[in-house]
Design an enzyme around this catalytic site. Structure first.
Site, PDB file in Angstrom:
ATOM      1  N   SER A 101      12.284 -21.609 -21.190  1.00 28.18           N
ATOM      2  CA  SER A 101      13.107 -21.062 -22.266  1.00 28.18           C
ATOM      3  C   SER A 101      13.909 -22.171 -22.938  1.00 28.18           C
ATOM      4  CB  SER A 101      14.000 -19.973 -21.662  1.00 28.18           C
ATOM      5  OG  SER A 101      14.749 -19.318 -22.628  1.00 28.18           O
ATOM      6  N   ASP A 225       5.802 -12.273 -25.678  1.00 31.93           N
ATOM      7  CA  ASP A 225       7.089 -12.878 -25.317  1.00 31.93           C
ATOM      8  C   ASP A 225       8.116 -12.521 -26.388  1.00 31.93           C
ATOM      9  OD1 ASP A 225       9.266 -14.530 -24.864  1.00 31.93           O
ATOM     10  OD2 ASP A 225       8.032 -16.231 -24.209  1.00 31.93           O
ATOM     11  N   HIS A 253       8.760 -12.994 -21.198  1.00 29.67           N
ATOM     12  CA  HIS A 253       9.386 -14.300 -21.401  1.00 29.67           C
ATOM     13  C   HIS A 253       9.521 -15.103 -20.116  1.00 29.67           C
ATOM     14  CE1 HIS A 253      11.762 -17.298 -23.393  1.00 29.67           C
ATOM     15  NE2 HIS A 253      12.826 -17.059 -22.654  1.00 29.67           N
TER      16      HIS A 253
END
Lengths: 275, 586
Positions: A101, A225, A253
């Site tokens: 991320s 995602d 995600h």
């Protein structure tokens, strides 16, 4: 706050070192939303062969609250500096950075700043910019208003996330080894720093930095995602010359959480046969 | 109803919404309560992602927080989210979920409970808004305090840092800066004259211009501050040579004529320079060194640059310390008056005394005026000192005049140049005489030639006014200045006191003999008395007798004595009727 911050970078970042002492070093960089516990499910795939270094980003998990500096940590470079401090203090070399991320952009910035320290970058569900940029036709997946709404949502969960509110934990009888401890770790999120981190995460733009990466890079993409749409992940891949893109079957995600085996396999395969 | 039917009914009609999803959030079941509440048909939801029910902010939170926590820890509780209803309205709810792991051929399942919480949400929104307001007002308070602090550190007139601001800035800069660090103490010359002659508004305007010129003649990085009055400081990373060069630039910049209230003024400045010599040099010490240097620049004639010289510190520091001690001495009663008798040469009897100030220093003992009068003159402390001497001497003269056991004598008191220039002198003398009830004719004020030359018009006016009171005027140290006869005639003088340096040469140096003789003749030609000071030998006395000098004063007769010692020295019965006030009043 006048508490003195811990005197070592490792203690400030709540560093944990696991795995095979002589093994190749893998540093796991978590993203927005939690701390190092996020890597829990994928750890076993690495610890047998590698030396694994886990840490909590400033303001997250069990990082030293006194070390959180609203000015330093108002940019991703501040977080990258923390990461480099840990690497320098532990004298880590030939490091594989596995980052998730927004942690991926922290890792990218660290690798640009100190390329000699890192041998591989693995970016899970990365995005160099979350907000769309109509001027360049870039699709990050979110509008400016979306980000405002996120900050709003963070506010609404202010009380749910404060440590003062005792969580109602529903029993998970089949997973007694997790439960308490991990839930507690998730609960560490400080509403204030979560808000700051959200702002830094969602309002930063790392697209210019990508071109300066010289470390061999693997970009890992998931399906559906919600945070890093395909357009954003592709931009990261295209921005880093020579990077390899891997598409997982995993949805969402957090592939290292939802599909740890598949994620670990993709990463390890790449490490054994880079390029 | 079977148990299964009952369980199904409980699921469908529970008092809260139920959803089940796969690990990736794909909805597998939704109960009637949820469908009724959100307005969806079952077919709308099954197979779609639970994320689609959430607005974007909550979707991010759910992806980044809830799903990972569910997959890792197995549960989330009481997360506040909005659900976007079929009509696109948002419904606040509390979301709690657990994860049931895969078992056998059954896939893992997320079980989500949704409570509608419109009221609680309203309260929460209120609380959050209050929280934000509190944060905002806290931020405003912090800002206000910073503003206040900034103002407290600024000089209102020029906008430059004041003394406190300078201290703060210097301390900060010295801590961070590599040596050397230089400091210029800039003191405007004769600023008081601008204030006095043009008014404080003009003075303020001038200071504003000076501040601007200082700022403009230094680097952006330099600190420029106003300490007080006409004292400014410039500080920057400078070695000694650069600091002196900057001092000269500053002087040049300040020296450009300027117009204040229609008048062209040329400002000059004395500059003291100090440079850090060691890392231990504090802001305070640097400032002190520069202050010492500027003091030297002033003493050496102003409009100069002086660099702090560590070797000079002691002298200057002594001077400053002395000034501080003297200030306390005046207020604290450490001053004494001694009285030196003045003898009528013809009769050989005491007709008066000269009051001479002494300082009973707590450590250094009794100090003569030479040890401290310069410091007093330079600092302006001489006014207070002079006022004390006048008051004490007049009080003593009045006591003796009223005391039948003591002879009545003239009291001679020295008046400094500054005192003579003080417009309040006549009123002060009047008040002192009245307060102690002394006959004005028993008071003689001694002024120096220099005092007369400095501002003759004012001096003449003041002396005439004093004369009108009945007070006598003596010119002290006569012969050392440049007063000509015609010059002296402008002033209502009663007495010339011939300087001791000539008297000492009597009988030894022909030139001195001639000077003293001329002075005596001059006095007599003007119809006034001649007094010789510093008479120490019988030969000198005889020479003065031969010149027809009127009065003498000196160790030959008596040293300066305390009031008590003088009473013993000159018992009343010896000369009761021999007092002869020679001068005439008026």
């Amino acid at each position: 706050m006048n508490h003195l911050a811990a005197d070592t970078a490792a203690r400030r970042a709540n560093v944990t070192v696991l795995g095979r002492p002589g093994g190749r070093t893998v540093v796991l960089v978590h993203g927005f939303g939690s701390g190092q516990e996020m890597w829990h499910r994928i750890l076993p795939a690495f610890t047998g062969e590698h030396r694994v270094v886990l840490f909590d980003q400033a303001g997250a998990g069990h990082s030293d609250p006194a070390a959180y500096d609203r000015v330093r940590h108002s940019s991703l470079d501040g977080y990258a500096g923390d990461l480099l401090d840990v690497c320098a203090e532990l004298d880590l070399h030939d490091v594989v950075l596995v980052a998730h991320s927004v942690g991926a952009m922290v890792a990218v910035r660290a690798a640009v700043a100190a390329p000699q320290r890192f041998s591989q970058l693995v970016l899970l569900a990365p995005s160099a910019r979350y907000v769309d940029d109509p001027a360049t036709g870039y699709e990050g997946g979110f509008s400016r208003e979306d980000v405002e709404e996120l900050l709003d949502s963070l506010d609404h969960n202010y009380f749910a996330w404060s440590a003062a509110v005792a969580p109602m934990i529903m029993g998970t009888p089949d997973r007694p080894e997790l439960g308490e401890e991990l839930t507690h770790a998730f609960r560490q999120t400080n509403p204030e720093t979560a808000r700051d981190f959200a702002r830094v995460t969602f309002l930063s733009d790392s697209r210019d930095v990508l071109a300066r990466v010289t470390t061999p890079t693997l970009v890992v993409q998931c399906r559906a995602d919600a945070l890093a749409p395909a357009t954003a992940v592709r931009r990261v891949h295209e921005g880093i010359a020579g990077s390899v893109l891997v598409q997982l079957a995993a949805i969402g995600h957090c592939p290292h959480v939802s599909a740890p085996e598949e994620t670990a396999a993709a990463v390890l395969t790449h490490l054994r046969n880079p390029g | 109803m079977s148990t299964a039917d009952g369980a199904e009914a409980l699921f469908q009609q529970a008092p809260c919404g139920y959803l089940t999803t796969t690990d990736d959030g794909t909805i597998t079941r939704a109960n009637d309560t949820f469908l009724d509440w959100a307005g969806y048909r079952r077919g709308d939801l099954l197979g779609t992602s639970v994320l689609r029910l959430l607005p974007v902010g909550d979707r991010i939170l759910f992806s980044t927080h809830c799903l990972p926590q569910l997959l890792t820890a197995g549960a989330v509780s009481e997360v506040v989210v909005d659900v976007v209803a079929a009509d696109r309205s948002r419904r606040a709810c509390l979301l709690t979920a657990t994860r049931s792991p895969a078992a056998g051929d059954r896939a893992a399942e997320l079980r989500i409970i949704v409570f509608s919480i419109p009221e609680r949400r309203a309260y929460e929104q209120e609380l959050v808004a209050t929280l934000h307001r509190a944060e905002a007002s806290e931020a405003a308070r912090v800002r206000a305090e910073e503003d206040l602090r900034r103002q407290a550190l600024r000089d209102a007139l020029t906008g430059l840092p004041n003394r406190a601001g300078l201290d703060a800035e210097l301390t900060h800069r010295l801590a961070g800066a590599p040596a050397p660090f230089g400091l210029l103490f800039v003191d405007l010359d004769h600023f008081a004259a601008v204030n006095a002659s043009l008014g404080t508004a003009a003075g303020d305007e001038l200071l504003g211009v000076v501040a601007g010129r200082l700022r403009a003649s230094v680097r952006e990085s330099a600190t420029v501050a106003r300490l007080s009055g006409d004292e400014f400081v410039v500080a920057d990373q400078l070695d000694a040579a650069a600091a002196v060069a900057l001092a000269q630039r500053v002087q040049a910049a300040l020296g450009v004529p300027l117009v204040v209230q229609g008048l062209e003024i040329v400002v000059s400045a004395s500059v003291g320079v100090a440079v850090t010599a060691s890392p231990e040099d504090t802001a305070e010490r640097l400032l002190h060194h520069a202050a010492v240097a500027v003091h030297r620049a002033k003493a050496a004639g102003r409009r100069r640059v002086e660099v702090h010289d560590p070797a000079c510190t002691d002298v200057a520091v002594d001077r400053l310390r002395l000034l501080g001690e003297l200030r306390r001495a005046v207020a604290g009663g450490e001053l004494r008056l001694h009285y030196q008798p003045r003898i009528g040469l013809a009769a050989g009897t005491m007709t008066g005394v000269e009051a001479l100030v002494r300082w009973q220093h707590p450590e250094r003992g009794l100090l003569p005026p030479a040890a401290f009068i310069d410091v007093a003159e330079e600092s302006g402390l001489v006014r207070e000192l002079g006022a004390w001497v006048l008051d004490t001497a007049v009080a003593q003269a009045a006591r003796w005049a009223d005391d039948p056991a003591h002879r009545t004598v003239e009291m001679a008191v020295n008046v400094s140049t500054r005192q003579l220039a003080d417009p309040g002198l006549v009123a002060a003398v009047t008040a002192v005489l009245a307060r102690h009830g002394l006959d004005p004719r028993l008071l003689v004020l001694e002024v120096t030639e220099t005092a007369l030359v400095t501002d003759p018009e004012t001096a003449a006016a003041t002396l005439h006014a004093l004369k009108a009171l009945g007070v006598g005027i003596a010119v002290d140290d006569f012969g050392t200045g440049y007063a000509s006869l015609t010059y002296l005639q402008r002033f209502p003088v009663d007495e010339l006191k011939i300087d001791r340096s000539f008297v000492m040469g009597l009988g030894v140096n022909d030139g001195d003999d001639a000077i003293v003789a001329t002075c005596v003749q001059l006095a007599h030609a003007m119809g006034i008395r001649a007094v010789a000071e510093g008479v120490e030998t019988e030969g000198q006395r005889l020479a003065l007798v031969g010149m027809d000098c009127d009065f003498v004063q000196g160790y030959l007769f008596a040293r300066p004595l305390t009031a008590g010692a003088l009473e013993d020295w000159a018992p009343v019965d010896r000369t009761r009727d021999e007092r002869a006030p020679v001068r005439t009043a008026g």
